[in-house]
Design an enzyme around this catalytic site. Structure first.
Site, PDB file in Angstrom:
ATOM      1  N   GLU A   1      13.495  13.633  24.742  1.00 16.55           N
ATOM      2  CA  GLU A   1      13.757  14.643  23.712  1.00 16.55           C
ATOM      3  C   GLU A   1      13.521  15.983  24.390  1.00 16.55           C
ATOM      4  O   GLU A   1      12.403  16.275  24.811  1.00 16.55           O
ATOM      5  CB  GLU A   1      12.823  14.463  22.512  1.00 16.55           C
ATOM      6  CG  GLU A   1      13.272  15.310  21.333  1.00 16.55           C
ATOM      7  CD  GLU A   1      12.150  15.801  20.446  1.00 16.55           C
ATOM      8  OE1 GLU A   1      12.416  16.135  19.284  1.00 16.55           O
ATOM      9  OE2 GLU A   1      10.996  15.890  20.915  1.00 16.55           O
TER      10      GLU A   1
ATOM     11  N   HIS B   1      14.516  11.686  12.401  1.00 15.25           N
ATOM     12  CA  HIS B   1      13.419  11.912  11.457  1.00 15.25           C
ATOM     13  C   HIS B   1      13.039  13.393  11.332  1.00 15.25           C
ATOM     14  O   HIS B   1      12.180  13.726  10.523  1.00 15.25           O
ATOM     15  CB  HIS B   1      12.208  11.103  11.907  1.00 15.25           C
ATOM     16  CG  HIS B   1      11.664  11.584  13.214  1.00 15.25           C
ATOM     17  ND1 HIS B   1      12.381  11.485  14.394  1.00 15.25           N
ATOM     18  CD2 HIS B   1      10.506  12.204  13.536  1.00 15.25           C
ATOM     19  CE1 HIS B   1      11.685  12.028  15.367  1.00 15.25           C
ATOM     20  NE2 HIS B   1      10.536  12.469  14.880  1.00 15.25           N
ATOM     21  N   ASP B   2      13.614  14.255  12.157  1.00 18.32           N
ATOM     22  CA  ASP B   2      13.317  15.695  12.098  1.00 18.32           C
ATOM     23  C   ASP B   2      14.456  16.492  11.463  1.00 18.32           C
ATOM     24  O   ASP B   2      14.394  17.717  11.423  1.00 18.32           O
ATOM     25  CB  ASP B   2      13.123  16.259  13.513  1.00 18.32           C
ATOM     26  CG  ASP B   2      11.881  15.728  14.203  1.00 18.32           C
ATOM     27  OD1 ASP B   2      10.916  15.350  13.505  1.00 18.32           O
ATOM     28  OD2 ASP B   2      11.880  15.697  15.446  1.00 18.32           O
TER      29      ASP B   2
ATOM     30  N   ASP C   1       8.931  12.230  23.637  1.00 14.55           N
ATOM     31  CA  ASP C   1       8.782  13.379  22.744  1.00 14.55           C
ATOM     32  C   ASP C   1       8.642  14.685  23.532  1.00 14.55           C
ATOM     33  O   ASP C   1       7.836  14.757  24.471  1.00 14.55           O
ATOM     34  CB  ASP C   1       7.518  13.147  21.904  1.00 14.55           C
ATOM     35  CG  ASP C   1       7.431  14.055  20.698  1.00 14.55           C
ATOM     36  OD1 ASP C   1       8.294  13.959  19.823  1.00 14.55           O
ATOM     37  OD2 ASP C   1       6.478  14.862  20.631  1.00 14.55           O
TER      38      ASP C   1
ATOM     39  N   ASP D   1       0.823  -1.216   0.000  1.00 15.57           N
ATOM     40  CA  ASP D   1       0.000   0.000   0.000  1.00 15.57           C
ATOM     41  C   ASP D   1       0.863   1.274   0.000  1.00 15.57           C
ATOM     42  O   ASP D   1       0.344   2.385   0.084  1.00 15.57           O
ATOM     43  CB  ASP D   1      -0.992   0.006   1.179  1.00 15.57           C
ATOM     44  CG  ASP D   1      -0.301   0.126   2.531  1.00 15.57           C
ATOM     45  OD1 ASP D   1       0.949   0.086   2.570  1.00 15.57           O
ATOM     46  OD2 ASP D   1      -1.012   0.257   3.542  1.00 15.57           O
TER      47      ASP D   1
ATOM     48  N   ASP E   1       8.170   5.250  21.230  1.00 18.07           N
ATOM     49  CA  ASP E   1       8.085   6.704  21.288  1.00 18.07           C
ATOM     50  C   ASP E   1       6.898   7.054  22.183  1.00 18.07           C
ATOM     51  O   ASP E   1       5.801   6.523  22.008  1.00 18.07           O
ATOM     52  CB  ASP E   1       7.866   7.259  19.875  1.00 18.07           C
ATOM     53  CG  ASP E   1       8.589   8.565  19.656  1.00 18.07           C
ATOM     54  OD1 ASP E   1       8.457   9.461  20.501  1.00 18.07           O
ATOM     55  OD2 ASP E   1       9.278   8.698  18.629  1.00 18.07           O
TER      56      ASP E   1
HETATM   57  O1  TEU Z   1       9.992  17.126  17.740  1.00 18.34           O
HETATM   58  C1  TEU Z   1      10.076  18.271  18.485  1.00 18.34           C
HETATM   59  C2  TEU Z   1      11.049  19.327  18.133  1.00 18.34           C
HETATM   60  O2  TEU Z   1      11.363  20.119  18.958  1.00 18.34           O
HETATM   61  C3  TEU Z   1      11.618  19.531  16.813  1.00 18.34           C
HETATM   62  O3  TEU Z   1      12.716  18.853  16.500  1.00 18.34           O
HETATM   63  C4  TEU Z   1      10.559  19.795  15.777  1.00 18.34           C
HETATM   64  O4  TEU Z   1       9.927  18.655  15.321  1.00 18.34           O
HETATM   65  C5  TEU Z   1      10.945  20.444  14.541  1.00 18.34           C
HETATM   66  O5  TEU Z   1      11.977  19.832  13.935  1.00 18.34           O
HETATM   67  C6  TEU Z   1      10.933  21.911  14.619  1.00 18.34           C
HETATM   68  O6  TEU Z   1      11.638  22.504  13.632  1.00 18.34           O
HETATM   69  C7  TEU Z   1       9.144  16.110  18.144  1.00 18.34           C
HETATM   70  C8  TEU Z   1       9.105  15.022  17.105  1.00 18.34           C
HETATM   71  O7  TEU Z   1      10.385  14.463  16.987  1.00 18.34           O
HETATM   72  C9  TEU Z   1       8.574  15.576  15.843  1.00 18.34           C
HETATM   73  O8  TEU Z   1       8.620  14.661  14.775  1.00 18.34           O
HETATM   74  C10 TEU Z   1       7.164  16.037  16.099  1.00 18.34           C
HETATM   75  O9  TEU Z   1       6.660  16.681  14.964  1.00 18.34           O
HETATM   76  C11 TEU Z   1       7.076  16.980  17.290  1.00 18.34           C
HETATM   77  O10 TEU Z   1       7.834  16.548  18.402  1.00 18.34           O
HETATM   78  C12 TEU Z   1       5.660  17.073  17.766  1.00 18.34           C
HETATM   79  O11 TEU Z   1       5.267  15.877  18.346  1.00 18.34           O
HETATM   80 CA    CA Z   2       1.971  -1.189   4.254  1.00 18.15          CA
END
Ligand code: TEU
Ligand code: CA
Length: 553
Positions: free
Chosen positions: A255, A327-328, A200, A25, A98
Site C-alpha cells: 500500500e 476498507h478505507d 500497510d 457478540d 496484512d
Molecule cells: O491506510 C493508509 C492510507 O494512506 C489511507 O488510505 C488512510 O487510511 C486514510 O484513508 C486517509 O484518509 C492504511 C490502512 O489501510 C488504514 O485502514 C489505516 O487506518 C492506516 O493505514 C493506518 O494503519
Molecule cells: Ca464474534
C-alpha cells in the site's frame, strides 16, 4: 508470456470485523470467515487478503497492533486461525496477511519499554525528538487522523512521531534491530504457511533525517514530502525481499500512498526485487475543498486518463493492482456508479467489467460482489471510525465549516461506508450476527444480500462470478496489452486488449443516459464475451442504455 499465479489471481479482501460473526457478540471473527469459505470458493476468487487479525486495542480497528504473533481476542485464537488457513488451503484458496509495520500500537511491548527512559534498549525502536520548546512539537507535521503528528510523552519529556493516531507510534526503520524483528516475524508467518502480505503504508517507513516543517495544506503541516518514498525505503524493501520474501512462493502488494508510475516501477518492477505490485491511489484521490472530504464525482476523462496512464506506463515493466474500493474507501457503486435502485445493479456490473478487463490483479472488497452501497448516515453519532470521528470534530465542531456544508462531504467519503456488515441474507442484522452488530447494518439488506443474489442468475454476484471464471479461460484478460479508445468521451470508457492475434474490446457507459456507439470496424461481427444487458452487438450502430457494458472478442 511468462505465466505467474499472482498475475492471474483475483483477490478478495476481508475486513474481519464486519465479515461474519460466529458467536453473537456482534463482531466478525475468524470462525465466521471459516464458515463462509464455501461461499468464496463458489464465487471463484483465488486469494483472500485479511485486514489485520492480530492482537490490538482497536484504536484503528486492528491497524494498531500490540502483538504480531497473537490473534485479537475478539477474533478468536491461533487455533482458529490455523483451522481457517487449513480449510482455505483445502479449497485451493490462498491467504494473504496484512502487514502493518510502519507503526505499532502504543500498547505493544516495544513501545511500552521505549517510552520508559531514554536509555531503554527499545528507545530507538521509535522516533523520539525534543520539542522546539516546552509547548511546541518538533515540527508542524499533521497526523492523518487530525491534530499534530507528535505526541508529548511526560515520562521522558520528549515527543514521539505518529503519522496516524497517537496510539500508533511510528517504528524507526533506520534501526537495524527493528528491521530484524520485522523480518523474523514475517518469516514466522511464512513458515506457518501463509501466502503473502499486503503491506500497510509501506511507502512511509523511511523518514528524512532532518524532519523539517512541511507545507501547510489545511490545519497542519503535511509530512508527505519527508515521509513518503523516504531516502531508504527501497533499500529496506530490497533487504526484506532478500531476507524473507525471496525464500517463499508468496505474493506481495504494497500500500503506497502518494506513489507515481515512476516510483511504482521501482517498488514493483519486474526485476527490482522489492514487491510484486502496489496499490496506487490516484484514481480515488479526487480531493475537494475539504481535502479528502468531498462529494463530487470524477470527470470521466480525468479518471480514464489516470487509469490509462497506469495501464500503459507499467506495461511490461511492473504489475498493476486494480481496485475501486477497500476498507478505507466508500462503496464503489455509490462512488463511481449509481446506487439509485434502478441503476445499482447495472452500474455495479459495469464497474466490474471496466476493472476486470484491465491489466493487473483485481481486488474485490467484501460486499462489492453484491453491489453493496454506502450507508445512509443521519448523524455523526453513527460514525465508528477514528478518522471520521476526528475529522468531524476538527472541521465542524471547531466551527471551521458548517455542518450543512461538511455533512454531504463526510458521508460521501467516510471509511465506515465500507465497514458496515456484509449482508448475508434478509434475516435480522442481515445474518451477520445473532447479537447487536458493532456498527449498524445497512437497511437495504432486505433487498441486497448474498442469499438472494446467489439464487438469482442475473445478480451482481453471478456477474462477478462469471468475470472471475472468464479470467481463467482468457489469458488475454491477464496478459493483453491495453490501448485506450475515445479518450475525450465524457460518457464512455472504451479500450482494447491485445495478445498475439487476439484482440478484445471493452465498452462501458458511465452515465445514466442512452449513448449512440459505433462498433469499431475490426470488432463488427465478433462475439460477446460478457455484457450486463441484452443488446444486438452484431450491428455496427448501437444505442447503449444507461450503464451498459460489454466486451467483444
Ligand atoms: O491506510 C493508509 C492510507 O494512506 C489511507 O488510505 C488512510 O487510511 C486514510 O484513508 C486517509 O484518509 C492504511 C490502512 O489501510 C488504514 O485502514 C489505516 O487506518 C492506516 O493505514 C493506518 O494503519
Ligand atoms: Ca464474534
Amino acid at each position: 508470456m511468462n505465466r505467474i499465479w499472482w498475475k492471474e489471481a483475483v483477490i478478495y479482501q476481508i475486513y474481519p470485523r464486519s465479515f461474519m460473526d460466529s458467536n453473537g457478540d456482534g463482531i466478525g471473527d475468524i470462525k465466521g470467515i471459516t464458515s463462509r469459505l464455501d461461499y468464496l470458493k463458489y464465487l471463484g476468487v483465488d486469494v483472500l487478503w485479511l485486514s489485520p487479525i492480530y492482537k490490538s486495542p482497536n484504536d484503528d480497528n486492528g491497524y494498531d497492533i500490540s502483538d504480531y504473533q497473537a490473534i485479537m481476542d475478539e477474533f478468536g485464537t491461533m487455533e482458529d486461525f490455523d483451522e481457517m488457513l487449513a480449510e482455505a488451503h483445502k479449497r485451493g484458496l490462498r491467504v494473504v496477511m496484512d502487514l502493518v509495520v510502519n507503526h505499532t500500537s502504543d500498547e505493544h511491548k516495544w513501545f511500552m519499554e521505549s517510552r520508559k527512559s531514554k536509555e531503554n534498549e527499545y528507545r530507538d525502536y521509535y522516533i523520539w525528538r525534543e520539542g522546539k520548546d516546552a509547548e511546541t512539537p518538533p515540527n508542524n507535521w499533521g497526523s492523518c487522523f487530525s491534530g499534530s503528528a507528535w505526541q508529548y510523552d511526560e515520562q521522558t519529556a520528549m515527543y514521539y512521531l505518529h503519522l496516524f493516531s497517537r496510539k500508533q507510534p511510528d517504528l524507526n526503520w533506520d534501526n537495524p534491530k527493528v528491521r530484524k524483528e520485522v523480518f523474523d516475524m514475517m518469516t514466522w508467518w511464512c513458515d506457518k504457511g501463509i501466502d503473502g502480505f499486503r503491506m500497510d503504508v509501506i511507502s512511509m517507513i523511511s523518514k528524512t533525517e532532518e524532519m523539517p516543517d512541511g507545507p501547510v495544506t489545511d490545519f497542519y503541516g503535511d509530512y508527505s514530502p519527508y515521509c513518503i518514498h523516504g531516502p531508504n525505503v527501497h533499500r529496506y524493501l530490497q533487504e526484506m525481499n532478500e531476507k524473507v520474501l525471496s525464500k517463499y512462493d508468496i505474493m506481495t502488494v504494497g500500500e503506497t500512498p502518494g506513489v507515481t508510475t515512476e516510483q511504482a516501477k521501482q517498488y514493483a518492477g519486474e526485476d527490482t526485487r522489492e514487491l510484486n505490485m502496489v496499490f496506487q491511489f490516484e484514481h480515488v484521490d479526487n480531493h475537494g475543498k475539504y481535502g479528502k472530504w468531498d462529494d463530487q464525482k470524477w470527470q470521466l476523462t480525468k479518471l480514464k486518463n489516470i487509469l490509462t496512464r497506469w495501464q500503459t506506463e507499467l506495461y511490461g515493466k511492473a504489475w498493476n493492482s486494480l481496485f475501486w474500493d477497500n476498507h478505507d474507501q466508500p462503496r464503489a457503486v455509490s462512488r463511481f456508479g449509481d446506487d439509485r435502485p434502478m441503476y445499482r445493479e447495472a452500474s455495479a456490473k459495469m464497474l466490474a467489467t471496466c476493472l476486470h478487463m484491465m491489466q493487473g490483479s483485481p481486488y474485490i472488497y467484501q460486499g462489492e460482489e453484491l453491489g453493496m452501497t454506502n450507508y445512509p448516515f443521519q448523524s455523526p453519532d453513527e460514525f465508528r471510525d477514528i478518522e471520521s470521528v476526528n475529522a468531524y470534530k476538527e472541521w465542524c465542531l471547531s466551527g471551521e465549516v458548517s455542518h450543512e456544508d461538511f455533512w454531504p462531504c463526510i458521508i460521501a467519503r467516510s471509511r465506515d461506508n465500507a465497514r458496515t456488515p456484509v449482508q448475508w441474507d434478509d434475516s435480522a442484522q442481515a445474518g451477520f450476527t445473532t447479537g447487536t452488530p458493532w456498527i449498524a447494518v445497512n437497511p437495504n439488506y432486505t433487498e441486497i444480500n448474498a442469499k438472494a443474489e446467489t439464487e438469482d442468475p442475473n445478480s451482481v454476484f453471478h456477474y462477478y462470478k462469471k468475470l472471475i471464471a472468464l479470467r481463467k479461460e482468457n489469458p488475454i484478460m491477464v496478459y493483453g496489452k491495453y490501448e485506450p479508445l475515445m479518450e475525450d468521451s465524457e460518457e464512455l470508457f472504451v479500450y482494447t486488449r491485445t495478445l498475439d492475434e487476439k484482440k478484445l474490446l471493452t465498452v462501458c457507459n458511465f452515465t445514466d443516459q442512452e449513448i449512440d456507439f459505433t462498433i469499431p470496424e475490426e470488432f463488427v461481427g465478433k462475439s460477446c464475451l460478457i455484457a450486463n444487458m441484452e443488446n444486438d452487438y452484431s450491428k455496427k450502430e448501437i444505442t447503449l442504455r444507461p450503464y451498459e457494458a460489454f466486451v467483444l472478442i
